[in-house]
Design an enzyme around this catalytic site. Structure first.
Site, PDB file in Angstrom:
ATOM      1  N   HIS A   1      -2.335   2.366  -5.822  1.00 34.22           N
ATOM      2  CA  HIS A   1      -3.227   1.233  -5.596  1.00 34.22           C
ATOM      3  C   HIS A   1      -3.425   0.426  -6.883  1.00 34.22           C
ATOM      4  O   HIS A   1      -3.626  -0.789  -6.830  1.00 34.22           O
ATOM      5  CB  HIS A   1      -4.568   1.720  -5.054  1.00 34.22           C
TER       6      HIS A   1
ATOM      7  N   ARG B   1       0.846  -1.189   0.000  1.00 31.46           N
ATOM      8  CA  ARG B   1       0.000   0.000   0.000  1.00 31.46           C
ATOM      9  C   ARG B   1       0.886   1.245   0.000  1.00 31.46           C
ATOM     10  O   ARG B   1       2.023   1.204   0.470  1.00 31.46           O
ATOM     11  CB  ARG B   1      -0.902   0.011   1.234  1.00 31.46           C
TER      12      ARG B   1
ATOM     13  N   HIS C   1      -3.479  -9.366   3.245  1.00 32.31           N
ATOM     14  CA  HIS C   1      -4.913  -9.453   3.485  1.00 32.31           C
ATOM     15  C   HIS C   1      -5.186 -10.423   4.635  1.00 32.31           C
ATOM     16  O   HIS C   1      -4.655 -11.537   4.634  1.00 32.31           O
ATOM     17  CB  HIS C   1      -5.648  -9.961   2.235  1.00 32.31           C
TER      18      HIS C   1
ATOM     19  N   TYR D   1      -9.556 -10.694  -7.217  1.00 34.92           N
ATOM     20  CA  TYR D   1      -8.635 -10.726  -8.348  1.00 34.92           C
ATOM     21  C   TYR D   1      -8.905 -11.892  -9.293  1.00 34.92           C
ATOM     22  O   TYR D   1      -8.471 -11.886 -10.431  1.00 34.92           O
ATOM     23  CB  TYR D   1      -7.186 -10.788  -7.845  1.00 34.92           C
TER      24      TYR D   1
ATOM     25  N   ARG E   1      -0.644  -1.888  -6.953  1.00 30.91           N
ATOM     26  CA  ARG E   1      -0.902  -2.995  -6.022  1.00 30.91           C
ATOM     27  C   ARG E   1      -1.801  -4.041  -6.687  1.00 30.91           C
ATOM     28  O   ARG E   1      -1.545  -5.242  -6.604  1.00 30.91           O
ATOM     29  CB  ARG E   1      -1.561  -2.435  -4.765  1.00 30.91           C
TER      30      ARG E   1
ATOM     31  N   LYS F   1      -1.370  -3.058   8.077  1.00 29.31           N
ATOM     32  CA  LYS F   1      -2.484  -2.659   8.921  1.00 29.31           C
ATOM     33  C   LYS F   1      -2.504  -3.482  10.207  1.00 29.31           C
ATOM     34  O   LYS F   1      -2.142  -4.659  10.210  1.00 29.31           O
ATOM     35  CB  LYS F   1      -3.812  -2.860   8.176  1.00 29.31           C
TER      36      LYS F   1
END
Length: 314
Positions: A253, A159, A279, A288, A256, A183
């Site tokens: 992004h 990110r 993730h 995806y 990414r 995150k």
């Protein structure tokens, strides 16, 4: 009786010092709660938190109805977090949002990505800007830094905030690894395998060693010697894509998404892609599998049984 603005201050202290939330999360909490506070004042609704009920919240949801679904979801989630905290601390009897049935549908937008040819064009363009005769000028250093930005985004799928906050200590050029802080404080280690990328990173780290040390160890440095911000990286990527004449809007992004899509196109197991992207749920990564129409066409053209059934009419 606790008034709403006092509740906000108490909640922010809880988020900052007890939950240790990121600056980005705190920023959005601030925006969302100030907006709700202004709404209460404008409507003449109670400022005491215990008096705020579902009728006030319904009116607020009506006011938000013109916003994008994703934004509305975030603003509702912010209020939920606040009222859950107030309930836990016994400032209110119950979270009033639990008395509402809120259903916000987001359109299922597929992520945009560059194809292999566009990715190649972008990399070629950023490398072409690195002119050896300019080594003693800032233009050379800036071009080198731009290559590092694109290589990191394209090679790791990270990110934009993860790249902007990357420190020199997270990069191990001996083993060719980079440690990404994602995150929720989660870390993931990604291998950098491309020789061009590793050589460029090594050159960059050598030439920028003084600037990196002076700004507290952040890897990416701007003209003033400060850490390169998220927004600066977004502008940089967009400008470089325009220079490469890529006919679509390119953001960090998008790179990414490109990282994930091209790996999937090359038959990498989605579980590995999930790990590389950081993730927490495989459901996030599975989007995806719907993206690459070129890959879908190739599979159906080569593998579908119908292709073996020749008809008489040609």
């Amino acid at each position: 009786m606790l008034i709403f603005k006092e509740a906000m201050t108490e909640f922010f202290n809880h988020c900052r010092f007890e939950k240790n939330l990121s600056a980005k999360t705190l920023k959005f909490y601030t925006i969302d709660l100030l907006q709700f506070s202004a709404f209460l004042e404008r409507q003449g609704f109670p400022s005491v938190v215990a008096a705020i009920d579902k009728t006030h919240l319904k009116d607020y949801l009506r006011e938000l109805s013109g916003w994008k679904p994703k934004t509305i979801k975030r603003k509702v989630a912010t209020l939920k977090a606040l009222f859950n905290y107030l309930e836990f601390e016994d400032h209110i009897v119950a979270n009033p949002l639990r008395k509402l049935r809120i259903k916000i549908k987001e359109p299922a937008l597929l992520p945009k990505a560059l194809n292999a040819a566009e990715s190649n064009d972008l990399l070629k363009k950023v490398y072409a800007a690195l002119l050896p005769e300019d080594k003693n000028k800032y233009g050379y250093l800036e071009a080198l830094r731009n290559i590092v930005v694109i290589e990191l985004l394209f090679s790791t799928g990270a990110r934009v905030s993860e790249i902007a906050n990357l420190r020199r200590s997270a990069l191990d050029l001996q083993s060719g690894t980079v440690t990404i802080h994602g995150k929720g404080g989660k870390q993931r280690m990604i291998q950098l395998c491309n020789p061009d990328a590793l050589f460029t990173l090594d050159t960059y780290c050598t030439l920028f060693a003084g600037r990196i040390a002076a700004n507290g160890g952040y890897l990416l440095v701007n003209r003033l010697g400060n850490k390169l911000s998220d927004q600066s990286i977004r502008i940089l990527v967009g400008n470089l894509a325009e220079m490469a004449k890529i006919g679509k809007k390119v953001t960090p992004h998008v790179l990414r998404h490109t990282f994930a899509t091209l790996l999937l196109e090359n038959d990498v197991d989605i579980k590995y892609i999930q790990s590389l992207l950081g993730h927490s749920s495989i459901m996030t990564t599975q989007i995806y599998t719907q993206v690459n129409l070129e890959k879908q066409k190739k599979i159906l053209a080569e593998k579908h049984p119908r292709m073996r059934f020749a008809m008489a009419m040609q």
